[in-house]
Motif scaffolding. Structure first.
Motif, short mmCIF file in Angstrom:
data_model
loop_
_atom_site.label_atom_id
_atom_site.label_comp_id
_atom_site.label_asym_id
_atom_site.label_seq_id
_atom_site.Cartn_x
_atom_site.Cartn_y
_atom_site.Cartn_z
N PHE A 182 -9.92 -0.12 -1.10
CA PHE A 182 -8.66 0.61 -0.97
C PHE A 182 -8.89 1.89 -0.16
CE2 PHE A 182 -4.88 2.97 -2.32
CZ PHE A 182 -3.92 1.97 -2.25
N GLY A 183 -9.98 2.58 -0.43
CA GLY A 183 -10.31 3.79 0.33
C GLY A 183 -10.58 3.48 1.79
N ALA A 229 -11.77 -0.62 -5.49
CA ALA A 229 -11.49 0.81 -5.30
C ALA A 229 -12.00 1.27 -3.93
CB ALA A 229 -12.14 1.63 -6.41
N SER A 230 -13.19 0.83 -3.62
CA SER A 230 -13.83 1.21 -2.37
C SER A 230 -13.06 0.63 -1.17
CB SER A 230 -15.25 0.65 -2.43
OG SER A 230 -15.99 1.06 -1.36
N THR A 287 0.83 -1.21 0.00
CA THR A 287 0.00 0.00 0.00
C THR A 287 0.86 1.25 0.00
OG1 THR A 287 -0.92 -1.18 1.91
CG2 THR A 287 -2.25 0.58 0.95
N ARG A 288 1.94 1.20 0.76
CA ARG A 288 2.82 2.37 0.83
C ARG A 288 3.45 2.66 -0.53
NH1 ARG A 288 6.99 4.52 5.43
NH2 ARG A 288 7.42 6.41 4.25
N VAL A 293 0.33 0.40 -9.19
CA VAL A 293 -0.93 0.23 -8.45
C VAL A 293 -1.32 -1.24 -8.40
CG1 VAL A 293 -1.90 2.53 -8.54
CG2 VAL A 293 -2.05 1.07 -10.54
N LEU A 318 -7.35 2.80 3.66
CA LEU A 318 -6.62 4.06 3.89
C LEU A 318 -7.25 4.84 5.04
CD1 LEU A 318 -5.79 5.80 0.51
CD2 LEU A 318 -4.21 5.02 2.27
N PHE A 319 -8.57 4.90 5.02
CA PHE A 319 -9.28 5.60 6.09
C PHE A 319 -8.97 4.96 7.44
CE2 PHE A 319 -12.74 6.60 8.89
CZ PHE A 319 -13.02 7.92 8.61
N ALA A 335 -14.87 7.35 2.80
CA ALA A 335 -13.71 6.47 2.63
C ALA A 335 -13.77 5.80 1.26
CB ALA A 335 -13.68 5.42 3.74
N SER A 336 -14.95 5.32 0.92
CA SER A 336 -15.16 4.64 -0.34
C SER A 336 -14.94 5.60 -1.53
CB SER A 336 -16.59 4.11 -0.31
OG SER A 336 -16.85 3.33 -1.41
N LEU A 339 0.82 4.15 -2.87
CA LEU A 339 0.52 5.55 -2.60
C LEU A 339 1.65 6.46 -3.05
CD1 LEU A 339 -1.21 5.55 0.86
CD2 LEU A 339 -2.19 5.95 -1.39
N PHE A 398 -13.09 8.23 -1.55
CA PHE A 398 -11.66 8.52 -1.66
C PHE A 398 -10.96 7.43 -2.46
CE2 PHE A 398 -7.28 9.24 -0.21
CZ PHE A 398 -7.21 10.63 -0.28
N GLY A 399 -11.33 6.19 -2.20
CA GLY A 399 -10.76 5.07 -2.96
C GLY A 399 -11.15 5.12 -4.43
N VAL A 400 -12.40 5.46 -4.69
CA VAL A 400 -12.88 5.52 -6.07
C VAL A 400 -12.14 6.61 -6.85
CG1 VAL A 400 -14.90 6.12 -7.49
CG2 VAL A 400 -15.12 4.43 -5.64
N PHE A 435 1.89 8.66 5.54
CA PHE A 435 2.85 7.88 6.31
C PHE A 435 3.77 8.75 7.16
CE2 PHE A 435 1.51 5.00 3.03
CZ PHE A 435 1.40 3.81 3.71
N TYR A 452 -4.07 -2.67 -8.02
CA TYR A 452 -5.49 -2.98 -8.20
C TYR A 452 -5.74 -4.25 -9.00
CZ TYR A 452 -6.23 1.90 -6.78
OH TYR A 452 -6.25 3.08 -6.11
N TYR A 504 -10.51 13.97 5.47
CA TYR A 504 -11.79 13.27 5.61
C TYR A 504 -12.84 14.04 6.40
CZ TYR A 504 -9.09 9.13 4.22
OH TYR A 504 -8.31 8.23 3.55
N PHE A 508 -8.64 5.42 -7.62
CA PHE A 508 -8.69 4.43 -8.69
C PHE A 508 -8.87 5.13 -10.03
CE2 PHE A 508 -10.56 1.40 -11.55
CZ PHE A 508 -9.89 0.23 -11.27
N THR A 548 1.86 6.94 -6.82
CA THR A 548 0.64 7.36 -7.52
C THR A 548 0.90 8.58 -8.42
OG1 THR A 548 -0.73 6.54 -5.73
CG2 THR A 548 -1.76 8.11 -7.20
N PHE A 549 1.71 9.52 -7.91
CA PHE A 549 1.93 10.75 -8.67
C PHE A 549 3.20 10.72 -9.50
CE2 PHE A 549 -1.03 11.96 -5.44
CZ PHE A 549 -1.91 12.79 -6.12
#
Lengths: 205, 205
Positions: free
Chosen positions: A155-156, A152-153, A101-102, A115, A159-160, B152-153, A105, B155-157, B109, A117, B117, B160, A108-109
């Motif tokens: 993953f969010g 996707a959900s 996950t780290r 990813v 993270l939350f 949360a969901s 993240l 944010f994941g979407v 991190f 997924y 959030y 993605f 990502t940019f």
């Protein structure tokens, strides 16, 4: 054969060392030298398996799904629920999975995002697709679209949970995720048999 | 009064410059000097409003929810749907809002995570809570728990969607999110009146 076994073991040691170092220090800050030292292998052995830090991080992410048992029972939706709870406990407790996950993240940019997924979506798509064949899915639900949304959900949600509790509450949040999404996935008949909680929560009652 | 207006304008210029610089370069790489230059203010003016880069990033995140209109109609679930579609279009098109996600991810991190959030959860909780008073929510749904799950969901979407299409497909993915979650939120009566699509998708039909 012995030679091949040794190669497999070296590859595994490098992957675990990479996950450990990247999990603690982050993808950017981690160096190949540290990973070599942590794995206890030679530089040549590491580069034989992985040509770059990016390739190594990619392998860490791609192989994350492997330790999980994918059982096949009469209810493939229940299998999906149980699978995601297994992953939740591992995300909470296992530094190697957390590293993935780290890396995801952190990159990502970047120019080459890593990813995780797709490996997860493939697994969930298969389960939802079997569930459709079993008549567990509501008409009009696309197994692949639903799997993409679900991953996707998820993953969010993880993270939350990391921000809220350092993932201590992740199993409960995965239960909530299923409680909110099953009514849009499962037929009423299937829904009445499904248990959205993981084994820890069930045992705690 | 004139002095106060000038202070408000300076603060806004600094926030916009900070979001711009952090959005492009990342939170870690962004420097106060660059932000000062981008904002066209003095160092003293910036530090009058924000004591550190962390404080500035925090303000960028806290004020992200402000540009969005929160209308109040007879259906508070529809208001929530419309609100999240407004945010989806802005996340797709507006670099200032995009900067907030980048800061959130980059600091996840770190010692002091900056997570956006709470501001969003408060808005959605209020809408779901009103929906409950209107009889739109299914019995047993907690407005606050559902809002936490939903944010949360979401944010994941959006993460993605960033990986999949640089957020081009975010409005459609938000529609899918609602299609999957409304059956677990809304009564059958409410459900039949709700439109999960945003205005762009409706106009395209």
């Amino acid at each position: 054969m012995v030679k091949q076994e040794r190669a497999v073991r070296t590859r595994r040691a490098v992957l675990e060392a990479a996950a450990q170092v990247m999990g603690v220090r982050g993808y950017e800050a981690a160096t190949m030298a540290e990973i070599i030292q942590q794995a206890g292998v030679t530089k040549g052995a590491l580069y034989f398996h992985f040509s770059s830090k990016h390739a190594l991080a990619r392998a860490v992410i791609m192989e994350q799904t492997q330790p999980f048992e994918q059982k096949v029972t009469a209810s493939r939706l229940q299998d999906a629920i149980d699978f995601t709870h297994q992953v939740a406990v591992a995300l909470r407790d296992d530094p190697l999975l957390q590293a993935g996950t780290r890396i995801a993240l952190e990159t990502t940019f970047s120019e080459e995002p890593l990813v995780p997924y797709h490996a997860w979506i493939d697994i969930i798509t298969k389960m939802f697709s079997d569930a459709q064949d079993n008549g567990e899915l509501l008409p009009g639900v696309s197994p692949e679209g639903a799997a993409e949304f679900f991953v996707a959900s998820y993953f969010g949600v993880q993270l939350f949970s990391m921000a809220a509790s350092n993932r201590t509450d992740l199993p409960e949040r995965v239960t909530v995720l299923w409680k909110h999404t099953l009514p849009g996935l499962a037929t009423a008949g299937a829904l009445s048999h499904l248990e959205p909680r993981g084994s820890e929560e069930r045992a705690a009652v």
